[in-house]
Design an enzyme around this catalytic site. Structure first.
Site, short mmCIF file in Angstrom:
data_model
loop_
_atom_site.label_atom_id
_atom_site.label_comp_id
_atom_site.label_asym_id
_atom_site.label_seq_id
_atom_site.Cartn_x
_atom_site.Cartn_y
_atom_site.Cartn_z
N CYS A 179 -9.42 14.99 4.38
CA CYS A 179 -9.41 14.88 3.04
C CYS A 179 -10.67 14.93 1.92
O CYS A 179 -10.85 14.07 0.76
CB CYS A 179 -9.58 13.42 3.05
SG CYS A 179 -8.41 12.50 3.55
N HIS A 202 -11.48 8.75 -2.89
CA HIS A 202 -10.57 9.23 -2.32
C HIS A 202 -9.41 7.88 -2.70
O HIS A 202 -9.45 7.29 -2.27
CB HIS A 202 -10.38 9.69 -0.52
CG HIS A 202 -9.44 9.88 0.17
ND1 HIS A 202 -8.80 11.08 -0.38
CD2 HIS A 202 -9.39 9.73 1.28
CE1 HIS A 202 -7.38 10.75 0.61
NE2 HIS A 202 -8.33 10.38 1.42
N ASN A 242 -1.76 9.14 -0.87
CA ASN A 242 -2.49 10.01 -0.25
C ASN A 242 -2.14 11.08 -0.14
O ASN A 242 -1.40 12.26 0.45
CB ASN A 242 -3.46 9.01 1.01
CG ASN A 242 -4.19 10.12 1.70
OD1 ASN A 242 -5.01 11.07 0.92
ND2 ASN A 242 -4.82 9.14 2.73
N1 ACO Z 1 7.22 -0.44 8.26
C1 ACO Z 1 7.54 -1.04 8.51
N2 ACO Z 1 6.18 -1.65 10.27
C2 ACO Z 1 5.45 -0.46 9.94
C3 ACO Z 1 5.47 0.78 10.15
C4 ACO Z 1 6.12 0.80 8.88
N3 ACO Z 1 5.96 2.24 7.55
N4 ACO Z 1 4.26 1.50 9.93
C5 ACO Z 1 4.10 0.66 11.10
N5 ACO Z 1 4.29 -0.71 11.72
C6 ACO Z 1 4.87 -1.76 12.13
C7 ACO Z 1 3.45 -1.31 13.25
O1 ACO Z 1 4.48 -0.32 14.35
C8 ACO Z 1 3.61 -3.10 14.00
O2 ACO Z 1 4.43 -3.08 14.97
P1 ACO Z 1 4.09 -3.89 15.66
O3 ACO Z 1 2.67 -5.14 15.50
O4 ACO Z 1 5.81 -4.74 15.66
O5 ACO Z 1 3.36 -3.07 16.52
C9 ACO Z 1 3.36 -3.49 12.60
O6 ACO Z 1 3.63 -2.52 11.28
C10 ACO Z 1 1.02 -3.40 12.39
O7 ACO Z 1 1.39 -2.15 12.39
P2 ACO Z 1 -0.67 -1.83 11.98
O8 ACO Z 1 -0.56 -0.59 12.68
O9 ACO Z 1 -1.17 -2.72 12.57
O10 ACO Z 1 -0.24 -2.38 10.88
P3 ACO Z 1 -1.30 -2.50 9.76
O11 ACO Z 1 -1.89 -3.28 8.86
O12 ACO Z 1 -2.88 -2.03 10.13
O13 ACO Z 1 -1.17 -1.20 8.76
C11 ACO Z 1 -1.82 0.66 7.88
C12 ACO Z 1 -0.98 -0.10 8.69
C13 ACO Z 1 -1.36 0.70 6.35
C14 ACO Z 1 -1.59 2.19 8.35
C15 ACO Z 1 -3.23 0.53 8.10
O14 ACO Z 1 -3.19 0.80 9.18
C16 ACO Z 1 -4.09 1.73 7.45
O15 ACO Z 1 -4.53 1.60 6.19
N6 ACO Z 1 -4.83 2.19 8.17
C17 ACO Z 1 -5.89 3.58 7.35
C18 ACO Z 1 -4.98 4.91 7.08
C19 ACO Z 1 -5.09 5.43 6.53
O16 ACO Z 1 -5.69 5.74 5.40
N7 ACO Z 1 -4.93 6.96 6.67
C20 ACO Z 1 -5.60 8.01 5.53
C21 ACO Z 1 -6.17 9.43 6.38
S1 ACO Z 1 -7.42 8.75 6.27
C22 ACO Z 1 -8.23 8.35 4.89
O17 ACO Z 1 -7.56 9.12 3.78
C23 ACO Z 1 -8.80 7.72 4.62
#
Ligand code: ACO
Length: 324
Positions: free
Chosen positions: A112, A251, A281
């Protein structure tokens, strides 16, 4: 100063995939995606929309704005992690499509952060030779590199491309500086395998295929703090206050990362350009797409100080300042 952006352009695939569409593919809900990421839709490439096609179209628009002919270009750098081939580079395909016969071309891989890293390289070329005209592109078709059965990742990303033409201009304007970092020790938080090795001694058995694998929560934690530190460090180094920054173009990872960053840096929200809801993204393409939209919407005028910040796989991160 002296390296200026002479033109911007962007290109998005035609097909819009909404959160509701994703409900049909993985076990998720439109509401979950919206509330956790701020993303409502993303563009996904169809036939004839390979990474280089999007990159070429974005570049044509940037050339048109700059009034520069493709044949005048000296260098083409494309930041991407999702070209349709490992070799030749995406940049060589763009060079061919544009008929940029004078230019040499290569890709940069910094996930990214690729566009800002490449822009920094471009600045160095222009500083070394003020005659140089350079095309810098961020382009991704990450839809080709997603595991569409993994709801943790496939909901986050989209396809697109953004481009800028840079060159030298006299006056109190141009590229101010950057503040970049990488930490390869943290590579496992966000990665994508290459195709399986044909050398049996080097073959990574657990290679599940060439798609994005991510520790979302950990990435979130690092991303906010890292971008905050990079921005603060750059502003201090260049002795520029956040108050004097006209527009922040981060970003576009997801809205919660952006809101956290905005809160920590205490930036008024109206100063931050955000389009993650529409495109998701788009990795290396997200900043140049946002820059092009901001420019075409009239949010950038001569003399404005613009702050960019980024974070991505590697890990890689950083910030850049330019005066338009
Ligand atoms: N739909 C429904 N439920 C989901 C999904 C989905 N698409 N994805 C994950 N879950 C579930 C998980 O399995 C988990 O279930 P569990 O509690 O039964 O195990 C629950 O939701 C919570 O999961 P978390 O990973 O804790 O969810 P969180 O609130 O942290 O959100 C997310 C996940 C959106 C990925 C967040 O961690 C995030 O934004 N991280 C940054 C990632 C990112 O932006 N990466 C891009 C590349 S790097 C960059 O560009 C900066």
């Amino acid at each position: 100063m002296g390296t200026v952006i002479l033109g911007t352009g962007s290109c998005l695939p035609e097909k819009i995939v909404t959160n509701h569409d994703l409900e049909e593919i993985v076990d998720t809900s439109a509401e979950w995606i919206q509330s956790r990421t701020g993303i409502n839709a993303r563009r996904i490439s169809g036939k004839g929309e390979q990474t280089y096609n999007l990159a070429t179209e974005a570049s044509r628009k940037a050339l048109l704005m700059s009034g520069i002919d493709a044949k005048e270009l000296d260098i083409i750098v494309v930041a991407t992690i999702s070209s349709h081939m490992l070799m030749p580079s995406c940049a060589c395909f763009v060079q061919k499509e544009l008929g940029a016969t004078k230019a040499f071309a290569y890709d940069v891989n910094a996930a990214c952060s690729g566009f800002l890293y490449a822009l920094d390289l471009g600045d160095k070329y222009v500083r070394a030779d003020s005659e140089k005209k350079i095309l810098i592109v961020g382009a991704e078709v990450l839809s080709a590199r997603l595991n569409w059965a993994d709801r943790n990742t496939c909901i986050l990303f989209g396809d697109g491309a953004g481009a800028v033409i840079i060159g030298h201009q006299e006056g109190d304007c141009g590229y101010i500086g950057s503040n970049f970092f990488s930490d390869g020790n943290l590579w496992k938080l966000l990665y994508m395998h290459a195709p399986k090795s044909n050398n049996p001694e080097l073959c990574i058995e657990e290679n599940p295929g060439s798609h994005i694998i991510m520790e979302g929560r950990e990435i979130f934690k690092y991303a906010v703090k890292a971008m905050e530190d990079a921005v603060r460090g750059l502003l201090a180094k260049e002795q520029i206050s956040l108050d004097s920054v006209k527009l922040v173009i981060p970003h576009q990872a997801n809205i919660r990362i952006l809101n956290n960053l905005i809160e920590r840096l205490e930036i008024p929200k109206e100063k931050v350009f955000i389009n993650v809801a529409e495109y998701g993204n788009t990795s290396a393409a997200s900043i140049p797409i946002a820059l092009d939209e901001a420019k075409r919407e009239g949010r950038i005028s001569a003399g404005d100080t613009i702050l960019f910040c980024t974070f991505g796989g590697g890990l890689t991160w950083g910030a850049t300042l330019i005066k338009w």
